[in-house]
Design an enzyme around this catalytic site. Sequence first.
Site, PDB file in Angstrom:
ATOM      1  N   SER A 315      15.280 -18.338 -19.090  1.00 32.92           N
ATOM      2  CA  SER A 315      15.682 -16.961 -18.554  1.00 32.92           C
ATOM      3  C   SER A 315      17.276 -16.735 -19.285  1.00 32.92           C
ATOM      4  O   SER A 315      17.263 -16.831 -20.670  1.00 32.92           O
ATOM      5  CB  SER A 315      15.902 -17.191 -16.962  1.00 32.92           C
ATOM      6  OG  SER A 315      16.234 -15.754 -16.669  1.00 32.92           O
ATOM      7  N   ASP A 371       4.874 -12.843 -16.863  1.00 33.91           N
ATOM      8  CA  ASP A 371       6.385 -12.697 -16.761  1.00 33.91           C
ATOM      9  C   ASP A 371       7.121 -11.592 -17.402  1.00 33.91           C
ATOM     10  O   ASP A 371       6.862 -11.402 -18.506  1.00 33.91           O
ATOM     11  CB  ASP A 371       6.996 -14.167 -17.221  1.00 33.91           C
ATOM     12  CG  ASP A 371       8.713 -14.105 -16.707  1.00 33.91           C
ATOM     13  OD1 ASP A 371       9.129 -13.283 -16.000  1.00 33.91           O
ATOM     14  OD2 ASP A 371       9.280 -15.000 -17.461  1.00 33.91           O
ATOM     15  N   HIS A 426       8.146 -15.828 -13.124  1.00 29.83           N
ATOM     16  CA  HIS A 426       9.324 -16.382 -14.031  1.00 29.83           C
ATOM     17  C   HIS A 426       9.827 -17.608 -13.745  1.00 29.83           C
ATOM     18  O   HIS A 426      10.455 -18.099 -14.391  1.00 29.83           O
ATOM     19  CB  HIS A 426      10.320 -15.283 -13.514  1.00 29.83           C
ATOM     20  CG  HIS A 426      11.672 -15.501 -14.486  1.00 29.83           C
ATOM     21  ND1 HIS A 426      11.381 -15.423 -15.891  1.00 29.83           N
ATOM     22  CD2 HIS A 426      12.879 -15.556 -14.119  1.00 29.83           C
ATOM     23  CE1 HIS A 426      12.844 -15.366 -16.312  1.00 29.83           C
ATOM     24  NE2 HIS A 426      13.696 -15.731 -15.050  1.00 29.83           N
TER      25      HIS A 426
END
Lengths: 532, 532
Positions: A315, A371, A426
Amino acid sequence: MALSTAMNMMYNINHAPAIHSAGVNCLPLQTIQGHQKTAVPVDCPQTKKSSKGASRLAESLSHLLHLHIDTPPRNHNNEHAQIINWNSLTEEKHSTPTKSPKEIISHKWHELHGSKGWENLLDPLHPCLRREIVKYGEFAQATYDAFDYDSFSEYCGSCRFNKSKLFEKLGLSNNGYQVTKYIYAMSHIEIPSWLERSHLVHDSWSKHSNWMGFVCVSDDHETRRIGRRDIVVSWRGTVSPSEWYEDMQRKLEPIGSSAEAKVEHGFQSIYTSKSPSTRYNKSSASEQVMKEVTRLVQFYKDKGEEVSLTITGHSLGGALALLNAYEAAATLPGLPISVISFGAPRVGNIAFRDELHQMGVRTLRVAVKQDIVHRMPGLFFNESLQKFDDITGTLEWVYTHVGAELKLDVRSSPYLKGSLNLTGFHSLETYLHLVDGFLSTSTGFRSNARRDIALVNKACDMLVDELRIPHCWYQLSNKGLVCNEHGRWVKPKRDPEDIPSPTAHDHHIHHSLHLIDQLDDNNSQLQPSYVF
Amino acid sequence: MALSTAMNMMYNINHAPAIHSAGVNCLPLQTIQGHQKTAVPVDCPQTKKSSKGASRLAESLSHLLHLHIDTPPRNHNNEHAQIINWNSLTEEKHSTPTKSPKEIISHKWHELHGSKGWENLLDPLHPCLRREIVKYGEFAQATYDAFDYDSFSEYCGSCRFNKSKLFEKLGLSNNGYQVTKYIYAMSHIEIPSWLERSHLVHDSWSKHSNWMGFVCVSDDHETRRIGRRDIVVSWRGTVSPSEWYEDMQRKLEPIGSSAEAKVEHGFQSIYTSKSPSTRYNKSSASEQVMKEVTRLVQFYKDKGEEVSLTITGHSLGGALALLNAYEAAATLPGLPISVISFGAPRVGNIAFRDELHQMGVRTLRVAVKQDIVHRMPGLFFNESLQKFDDITGTLEWVYTHVGAELKLDVRSSPYLKGSLNLTGFHSLETYLHLVDGFLSTSTGFRSNARRDIALVNKACDMLVDELRIPHCWYQLSNKGLVCNEHGRWVKPKRDPEDIPSPTAHDHHIHHSLHLIDQLDDNNSQLQPSYVF
């Protein structure tokens, strides 16, 4: 949020009225696509100039959007349920070790590290590469698992453990690496939900900084197995796809000496911010990490060893990994540098990508198809727009991804729910599960995948109910409260060695590395009363 | 839900248009009251007949409603914050024992047990009574703390511990009582959210029953202190004010031999349901508890001891306590019987109340003013309507409360947030905190109250943030998952002695009581393969 913004954007381009969607779960895709075909105005003066481009753009956006949110067929899980005996599977899995013996990869580490851009290694996925990807992913996961999220804690935002005990506390003692340095970061722009500590905590360990990751290095045994001394930087990201990604999409700003390479201002702010009035960011994350990496590289090169740098993160952490790689490549020319990122957003423009490539940085991006985060920023204005240059004009402000991609699909795993779950899609543990089960795009989930499936549900609800694993199960007993000798529930004091200290130099680890950590010059001016 | 229904009802009575409220937090009270004064139709034919009664009723309802939802002045907590040094308070509290030495109450137990209806003992609250109320409340709290809520667990709905270890596991070893029997209940009516186990759990310990409470008895030491052998029944309730209270308000049904006494059908169903095809309810909760209580009473009376029965419970558990008391009083005439309930709803009609009273059952209801549950069922149609008999006609269907009331106020505690919090207002730990701090209606919170404040936040978010106690902190490490020797996260098997068994006869406890538990006749026909 991002999706509804996206939907509105699409409608504005078409000049069709915006429909208020009831929720992301039920976006009326067919309606939207039908709308496009009939509602694109042919003669409207305002849109005439770019109508052809706009039409193609809208089509492309719709296509992109469709990719984001398509969900598996409704009977997906049922099908699996019919062929899997969940109870016997659970029993069998429970007594299978999660680890296999590690192969020696010293003869092929350059390839596995991306020297040929991972050509012919990704589909089908080379078994040795699979294990290496999971290994680096677990470094990134460690930054979540050890983070103190308790907003009432005086140590909120720090690592819960001393660096010499980090891997041990997380059950990663045998990973063959030792942590040498913790990295702290602050930001000069306001990022909602990034510093979550309560304003009521007046005795906070730091008002401005978060623990942002660590540097570790392979031990002698692992070094022999992998063919070089591997220095790893692991950057912490965010657990859920939060809205602040939107806030960070403010502007691209120049990076390095080139006038053309640009990166997202928000990421760059976290990477480079510092302030003399802080305790942990008298030097920036960039300065901290580069000082430590340079020191380690020098130390092992002086010993005549072959050295590599591998930078990982999930991320936001994946974005910071790229900025870190860019700087390291410029600072330490000739050092083999790889980035292995998971669900990382785009970071910079095409010139940034090209410079990274020219400097020899090898990037492997692991991305789950469902995602949404790795499509941001630049959910719409990205490299796929090169064909629309009548609209986009210059590409200077177009975000682009970097390097090779390992694309995973939630639907490949019989253990995962298919229903829309932005957090679950995610989650890094979902990524690691899918890497562990990936053979190739044309074959099913690896039947002998050994990574513990229960880990997927640590911080989300992605596993099919048949597995009977509680969702979001990774939690402390009584949120860390313990009953003291007087019968009162209190938050125990941290072990002194686990209290973050800007001047920490832990002798355990450095003895074993034959290194003496140098005090940060900035921090050596600290008042004694500040050192707690 | 209940509140908005209430609001609509009120408006219907006034024939004023319903205003869609934005949420319970911001009910426009002033507007509503203003509305009443101007909007009551004087000449409308449909309403003329009962307009006077309706007007008075509406006024009364508004008044009642106002009582439910009035929140403290905005600066309430701030005021406290200014006079309380939270940090030093926390430090001081942490090293103060939670218990004081127990007083001998053998000479006044009859009064404390309600022989005079607790006259002159409640306001100001007698210190010895305060401690006794908390003691019984902790029996009720134990039924929550030990309950297995894990819907994926094969033991969901059971008690997590063997009865001989219940108090020890909950840190109540020194309470002077020993558990002799667990009670299980089922229901012949469908009650949403009462049986929460997953349909995927095929190996469930029971498909129909919940652990519903226990019987315990004072040990010799406690018996000397309190002046009699005290048999206690503790009934489990519900943690949050859930909607199923509404579902249970179906109808009153007759109870006992009297034609007039009536109780709520839903409560009665839980108390009396049984089925030969079940494992734990071949006999009903009523039969289980009465058999055990009768056995214990007989045993100690045969030894020439003075015996009392105290029945306690919170919420639904308080309702079951009343039904239990009614039956016990009819079955065991002459036995001193008290009910001490917390946040209990109304159970029956006025005849039920009168019969309970005639049979000598003493009831002390502890009620938090802001809690809505003790106003249900009969939120509107209750004993306060006696003056509106032109509307209500007969009182046969009017719910009524029973006995003496100890009324508590959330605003009396400087440690509690005042903002609307239906779960927090109803939480038993909130009740126990307020009892512990209650001196009288005219004085502030008891400064030397010793019960641990942190307990309040076990399952809600009621404590002011300054105390820095996490909300809903009562939780298992990793939701009960543990990492096994293969590195896999699994739910460990229960200790064999903690697995519920319908034929359990634990020797530890009965040795110490010199009692041999008798097998349930119904259960002795169980197939051996069923006993796990």
